[in-house]
Design an enzyme around this catalytic site. Sequence first.
Site, PDB file in Angstrom:
ATOM      1  N   SER A  23       0.810  -1.210   0.000  1.00 52.31           N
ATOM      2  CA  SER A  23       0.000   0.000   0.000  1.00 52.31           C
ATOM      3  C   SER A  23       0.849   1.268   0.000  1.00 52.31           C
ATOM      4  O   SER A  23       1.803   1.400   0.772  1.00 52.31           O
ATOM      5  CB  SER A  23      -0.933   0.009   1.211  1.00 52.31           C
ATOM      6  OG  SER A  23      -1.663   1.223   1.261  1.00 52.31           O
ATOM      7  N   SER A  25      -0.709   4.140   0.604  1.00 48.31           N
ATOM      8  CA  SER A  25      -1.498   5.086   1.389  1.00 48.31           C
ATOM      9  C   SER A  25      -0.712   5.739   2.529  1.00 48.31           C
ATOM     10  O   SER A  25      -0.853   6.954   2.753  1.00 48.31           O
ATOM     11  CB  SER A  25      -2.752   4.400   1.936  1.00 48.31           C
ATOM     12  OG  SER A  25      -3.648   4.103   0.880  1.00 48.31           O
ATOM     13  N   LYS A  75     -13.696  -4.308   2.145  1.00 47.79           N
ATOM     14  CA  LYS A  75     -14.598  -3.191   1.850  1.00 47.79           C
ATOM     15  C   LYS A  75     -16.066  -3.519   2.117  1.00 47.79           C
ATOM     16  O   LYS A  75     -16.817  -2.670   2.610  1.00 47.79           O
ATOM     17  CB  LYS A  75     -14.404  -2.725   0.409  1.00 47.79           C
ATOM     18  CG  LYS A  75     -13.017  -2.140   0.151  1.00 47.79           C
ATOM     19  CD  LYS A  75     -12.873  -1.651  -1.280  1.00 47.79           C
ATOM     20  CE  LYS A  75     -11.507  -1.061  -1.531  1.00 47.79           C
ATOM     21  NZ  LYS A  75     -11.365  -0.511  -2.897  1.00 47.79           N
ATOM     22  N   ASN A  96     -14.708   2.198   1.525  1.00 47.15           N
ATOM     23  CA  ASN A  96     -13.245   2.220   1.499  1.00 47.15           C
ATOM     24  C   ASN A  96     -12.674   3.283   2.439  1.00 47.15           C
ATOM     25  O   ASN A  96     -11.460   3.420   2.550  1.00 47.15           O
ATOM     26  CB  ASN A  96     -12.721   2.463   0.074  1.00 47.15           C
ATOM     27  CG  ASN A  96     -12.716   3.927  -0.303  1.00 47.15           C
ATOM     28  OD1 ASN A  96     -13.691   4.645  -0.067  1.00 47.15           O
ATOM     29  ND2 ASN A  96     -11.631   4.385  -0.904  1.00 47.15           N
ATOM     30  N   ASP A 115     -13.544   5.874  -3.561  1.00 47.46           N
ATOM     31  CA  ASP A 115     -13.129   5.275  -4.832  1.00 47.46           C
ATOM     32  C   ASP A 115     -13.942   5.851  -5.995  1.00 47.46           C
ATOM     33  O   ASP A 115     -13.437   5.968  -7.118  1.00 47.46           O
ATOM     34  CB  ASP A 115     -13.313   3.755  -4.805  1.00 47.46           C
ATOM     35  CG  ASP A 115     -12.212   3.044  -4.039  1.00 47.46           C
ATOM     36  OD1 ASP A 115     -11.132   3.635  -3.850  1.00 47.46           O
ATOM     37  OD2 ASP A 115     -12.426   1.884  -3.623  1.00 47.46           O
ATOM     38  N   GLY A 138     -14.243  -6.999 -14.863  1.00 50.40           N
ATOM     39  CA  GLY A 138     -14.285  -7.498 -13.497  1.00 50.40           C
ATOM     40  C   GLY A 138     -15.551  -7.062 -12.784  1.00 50.40           C
ATOM     41  O   GLY A 138     -16.132  -6.022 -13.113  1.00 50.40           O
ATOM     42  N   GLY A 140     -16.063  -7.196  -9.060  1.00 47.47           N
ATOM     43  CA  GLY A 140     -15.951  -7.139  -7.606  1.00 47.47           C
ATOM     44  C   GLY A 140     -16.330  -5.787  -7.033  1.00 47.47           C
ATOM     45  O   GLY A 140     -17.023  -4.974  -7.660  1.00 47.47           O
ATOM     46  N   ARG A 163     -16.578 -13.278 -15.395  1.00 51.88           N
ATOM     47  CA  ARG A 163     -16.511 -14.730 -15.596  1.00 51.88           C
ATOM     48  C   ARG A 163     -17.682 -15.434 -14.910  1.00 51.88           C
ATOM     49  O   ARG A 163     -18.105 -16.489 -15.346  1.00 51.88           O
ATOM     50  CB  ARG A 163     -15.176 -15.270 -15.072  1.00 51.88           C
ATOM     51  CG  ARG A 163     -13.987 -14.861 -15.931  1.00 51.88           C
ATOM     52  CD  ARG A 163     -12.690 -15.517 -15.463  1.00 51.88           C
ATOM     53  NE  ARG A 163     -11.621 -15.288 -16.416  1.00 51.88           N
ATOM     54  CZ  ARG A 163     -10.849 -14.209 -16.432  1.00 51.88           C
ATOM     55  NH1 ARG A 163     -11.047 -13.259 -15.533  1.00 51.88           N
ATOM     56  NH2 ARG A 163      -9.892 -14.072 -17.334  1.00 51.88           N
ATOM     57  N   TYR A 233      -1.888  -0.780 -10.385  1.00 46.79           N
ATOM     58  CA  TYR A 233      -0.796   0.120 -10.737  1.00 46.79           C
ATOM     59  C   TYR A 233       0.593  -0.481 -10.527  1.00 46.79           C
ATOM     60  O   TYR A 233       1.602   0.201 -10.721  1.00 46.79           O
ATOM     61  CB  TYR A 233      -0.907   1.438  -9.954  1.00 46.79           C
ATOM     62  CG  TYR A 233      -0.979   1.290  -8.450  1.00 46.79           C
ATOM     63  CD1 TYR A 233       0.170   1.119  -7.683  1.00 46.79           C
ATOM     64  CD2 TYR A 233      -2.199   1.342  -7.789  1.00 46.79           C
ATOM     65  CE1 TYR A 233       0.113   0.992  -6.320  1.00 46.79           C
ATOM     66  CE2 TYR A 233      -2.271   1.219  -6.418  1.00 46.79           C
ATOM     67  CZ  TYR A 233      -1.106   1.047  -5.680  1.00 46.79           C
ATOM     68  OH  TYR A 233      -1.168   0.919  -4.316  1.00 46.79           O
TER      69      TYR A 233
END
Length: 291
Positions: A23, A25, A75, A96, A115, A138, A140, A163, A233
Site C-alpha cells: 500500500s 497510502s 470493503k 473504502n 473510490d 471485473g 468485484g 466470468r 498500478y
Amino acid sequence: MLPAGTPAPALRAAVIGSPIGHSKSPLLHAAAYRALGIDCSYTAFDVDEAGLQEFIMAVRTTPGWRGLSVTMPLKAGVARLVDTSTEPAAILGVVNTVVVAGDAPGATLTGHNTDVAGVANALTAAGVRTPGHGVILGGGGTAAAAVAGLARLGASSAGVLVRRPDAAADLLRVGSALGIDVVLLPWAEAGQHVRTAEVVISTLPPHAGDALALELESDSGFRTRGTLLDVAYDPWPSALAAGWQRAGGTIVPGLDMLLHQAVEQVRLFFPDSAQDSAALLDVMCDAVRMT
C-alpha cells in the site's frame, strides 16, 4: 520510530487490508499531513476478514482515531460494521473510508466510498467528459465504484465483463439505484466490447488482464482513441495498458485513482482544516515520485 523523548501524535489514522505491504497510502497521507501541519500518525495494519470485527472494536474504544482507509478484502465487511454510510457507499454496500467521530469508547463510525470520486476525477483529468457508454472489466467491489464513477460522469450505460455473472448480479441493483443501465456480459466477449469502447475501466488484479492484452495484440488492425483506466498500478504499465497505448489509446494508471481518492479521504478525516485539493494532489504526486 519516533526519536527518544518525542511525544507520540495525539491523532491516528491507518489503512487496513490483507495483504497490505504494497500500500502507498501511508506515504500519501503522511505527505498530506506534513503539508497541512497536522500531527497525525498513519500506519498500515494487515487485517484479514477473520480479524476485522475485533479491529473495528479496538478503533471504537481507543482515543485519537480520525479515520481508516480500507482496501481488499475488507470493503464489504466494513460496510456492515459502521454505524451509518453516506451515499454512494450505502448504495454500493462497499466502504473504502471510515470517519471516526466522537470520544472513545462511544465513537461513531461513518462509512464513505472515495473510490467513486477517484474513478471520476482520474478520468476527468485524462480528458474524459461525458461518456455515453463504458466498459468495466471485473465484477468485484471496485467494479461497483466504477459503475458509480461512470454514473457521476453522466454515462447512460455500462457493460460489465465477468466470468461469473451470478457473483456480480448486485451490480444490476447498483446501476438501477444510480440511474445507469448495467449489463452483465460473458468474459468470452471481452475482446469485442473493449475494441469499440470509448472508456474502459479494468478492476482486475495484477496480470489478470494479460490474456486479453495478448488477444488485442494479435489483432494487427486494432486501433483505438478510447481511454483505459487500469486500477492495478503495480507493475505499471500493465500488459493491457501498454497494448492499449500502442494502439493509440489514452491510459490512466490506477495510481491516479488512488491519489484522487486519497485527497478525498484527507478532506473527510480533517474537515476543519483548510485544504487546497490541487495542492494536496501535487504534494502526494511528489511523494510517490521520490520513492
